[in-house]
Write a protein that holds these residues in place. Structure first.
Motif, short mmCIF file in Angstrom:
data_model
loop_
_atom_site.label_atom_id
_atom_site.label_comp_id
_atom_site.label_asym_id
_atom_site.label_seq_id
_atom_site.Cartn_x
_atom_site.Cartn_y
_atom_site.Cartn_z
N LEU A 334 2.19 -7.17 -5.91
CA LEU A 334 2.42 -6.01 -6.76
C LEU A 334 1.83 -4.73 -6.17
O LEU A 334 2.39 -3.64 -6.37
N LEU A 335 0.73 -4.83 -5.45
CA LEU A 335 -0.04 -3.64 -5.09
C LEU A 335 0.04 -3.25 -3.62
O LEU A 335 -0.23 -2.10 -3.28
N LEU A 336 0.38 -4.18 -2.75
CA LEU A 336 0.35 -3.86 -1.32
C LEU A 336 1.48 -2.92 -0.92
O LEU A 336 2.62 -3.05 -1.37
N GLY A 337 1.11 -1.97 -0.05
CA GLY A 337 2.09 -1.10 0.57
C GLY A 337 2.24 -1.46 2.03
O GLY A 337 2.49 -2.62 2.38
N ASP A 338 2.04 -0.48 2.90
CA ASP A 338 2.20 -0.70 4.33
C ASP A 338 0.96 -1.35 4.95
O ASP A 338 -0.16 -1.14 4.49
N VAL A 339 1.19 -2.10 6.01
CA VAL A 339 0.13 -2.54 6.91
C VAL A 339 0.36 -1.81 8.22
O VAL A 339 1.40 -1.98 8.86
N ILE A 340 -0.60 -0.97 8.59
CA ILE A 340 -0.41 -0.08 9.75
C ILE A 340 -1.46 -0.38 10.81
O ILE A 340 -2.41 -1.13 10.58
N PRO A 359 2.59 4.58 -0.40
CA PRO A 359 3.42 3.55 -1.04
C PRO A 359 2.62 2.29 -1.34
O PRO A 359 2.77 1.26 -0.69
N GLY A 360 1.77 2.32 -2.34
CA GLY A 360 0.92 1.18 -2.63
C GLY A 360 -0.35 1.21 -1.80
O GLY A 360 -0.67 2.19 -1.13
N LYS A 361 -1.10 0.13 -1.86
CA LYS A 361 -2.36 0.02 -1.15
C LYS A 361 -2.10 -0.18 0.34
O LYS A 361 -1.45 -1.15 0.75
N VAL A 362 -2.59 0.75 1.15
CA VAL A 362 -2.36 0.70 2.59
C VAL A 362 -3.50 -0.06 3.26
O VAL A 362 -4.68 0.23 3.04
N LEU A 363 -3.15 -1.05 4.10
CA LEU A 363 -4.11 -1.79 4.89
C LEU A 363 -3.91 -1.48 6.37
O LEU A 363 -2.81 -1.11 6.80
#
Length: 368
Positions: A334-340, A359-363
């Motif tokens: 539900l919460l994850l966005g991009d992984v960069i 866009p959501g939680k960025v990791l």
């Protein structure tokens, strides 16, 4: 937590001499640089970082600071002064350890990042987040937006099984949300109003699940409100063109919220949170304002409204629960966005987060 030259007591597992790291030099100035890999000291573990999160505090310091980061003023506990590796939300594999922590090597952990002394009055009372010598990796000294980071073993909770790094990368901020939910005191029969359903608001909702009669989430973003409903909000309202105080009074039959949680820190929101709270209610301030806020407290006093605040998390209590809640992947989905990668940290991480467009939680995967 600066780089040391003493060898680790436990043998290192394929640890290079240098690493890439995101280093803050000043306002708007975060650079990816090569740095020596730090060596763990007594009771410390060297983590090979597999995921690191970007927090609203990181974005705020990048845009408005540095005020909290000890880039221009020496930190009173760590002694750090100058450019600093940022990042206080991270997980990884223990690849080396100092004396007393050798049995951690070869296992995967989430770190709470906050470090406490264990002996002061607050620590003895179980409120380790208020330790008189409290400091945080990535806020007070070098942190985890890097290939490697050293942290005290006491800050670590093991990640069981083969749970995916992306989900477990949310453990530290979820622990903060769980602590805030506990601090709110919300329980059976309460009407809770959550002001702000962004990252921290979402994590607070995870902690409120099933605890209150009604949980009303307010925000200005339709996607965040939809996510809030998935996380347990019983109703949501878009307040872009509505006075939130009047709206809360309307949907509560003129009474107001029994618990109001202010999770934005935006100018004026503190006063609105007080105004939408009923007689004998409670307000929890979570969001950190960037400027001093003027408050009209007389009406609040005359309604006997309690004001509560929250800080970080209690590692031993909140971090294990966060790891457990993340195991099935539902919250992450539900919460994850991009992984960069580190090279995209500023343009795809700090700037969008500061602008409220992430866009959501960025990791960050520091090895991309």
């Amino acid at each position: 937590m600066s780089a040391a030259t003493v060898p680790a007591a436990a043998p290192a597992r394929d640890v290079p001499e240098r690493m890439r790291a995101a280093v803050m030099h000043g306002r708007g100035d975060v650079r990816v640089e090569e740095r020596p890999v730090p060596a763990p000291r007594d009771g410390e573990v060297l983590l090979r970082v597999t995921r690191a999160g970007i927090c609203g505090t990181d974005a705020g310091e990048f845009t408005h600071g540095p005020s909290m980061f000890p880039v221009e003023r020496r930190h009173p506990v760590t002694g750090h002064l100058g450019p600093m590796v940022i990042g206080h939300e991270f997980i990884g594999e223990a690849v080396a350890a100092g004396p007393g922590a050798e049995n951690f090597v070869g296992r995967r952990f989430a770190s709470g990042a906050g470090v406490w002394c264990g002996t002061c009055a607050w620590c003895r009372a179980g409120r380790t987040n208020l330790c008189e010598r409290y400091w945080t990796a990535g806020l007070s000294a070098d942190g985890g937006l890097a290939g490697f980071v050293t942290v005290p073993a006491a800050t670590l909770v093991e990640i069981p099984g083969a749970e995916h790094d992306d989900a477990m990368g949310l453990a530290q901020p979820l622990a903060v949300g769980l602590h805030a939910a506990r601090r709110s005191g919300a329980g059976a029969g309460d009407v809770v109003v959550l002001v702000g359903a962004g990252a921290i608001g979402s994590f607070i909702l995870c902690g409120l699940a099933g605890s209150a009669e009604r949980v009303i989430a307010l925000d200005v973003d339709a996607h965040r409100l939809a996510t809030a409903r998935e996380l347990g909000a019983t109703e949501t309202h878009d307040v872009r063109s509505t006075d939130p105080v009047e709206l809360v009074r309307e949907v509560t039959g003129g009474v107001g919220a029994s618990v109001t949680i202010e999770a934005t820190g935006r100018d004026g929101s503190s006063q609105r949170a007080l105004d939408m709270t009923r007689r004998g209610g409670r307000v929890l301030f979570v969001g950190l304002p960037h400027t001093p806020q003027a408050l009209d407290l007389a009406p609040t006093i005359l309604r006997e409204v309690d004001i509560t605040t929250t800080l970080a998390h209690v590692c031993a209590e909140d971090l294990p629960r966060a790891v457990d809640l993340l195991r099935d992947g539902r919250i992450a989905n539900l919460l994850l966005g991009d992984v960069i990668g580190l090279d995209d940290l500023v343009e795809r991480g700090l700037r969008p987060l500061s602008a409220g467009t992430a866009p959501g939680k960025v990791l960050v995967d520091p090895w991309r």
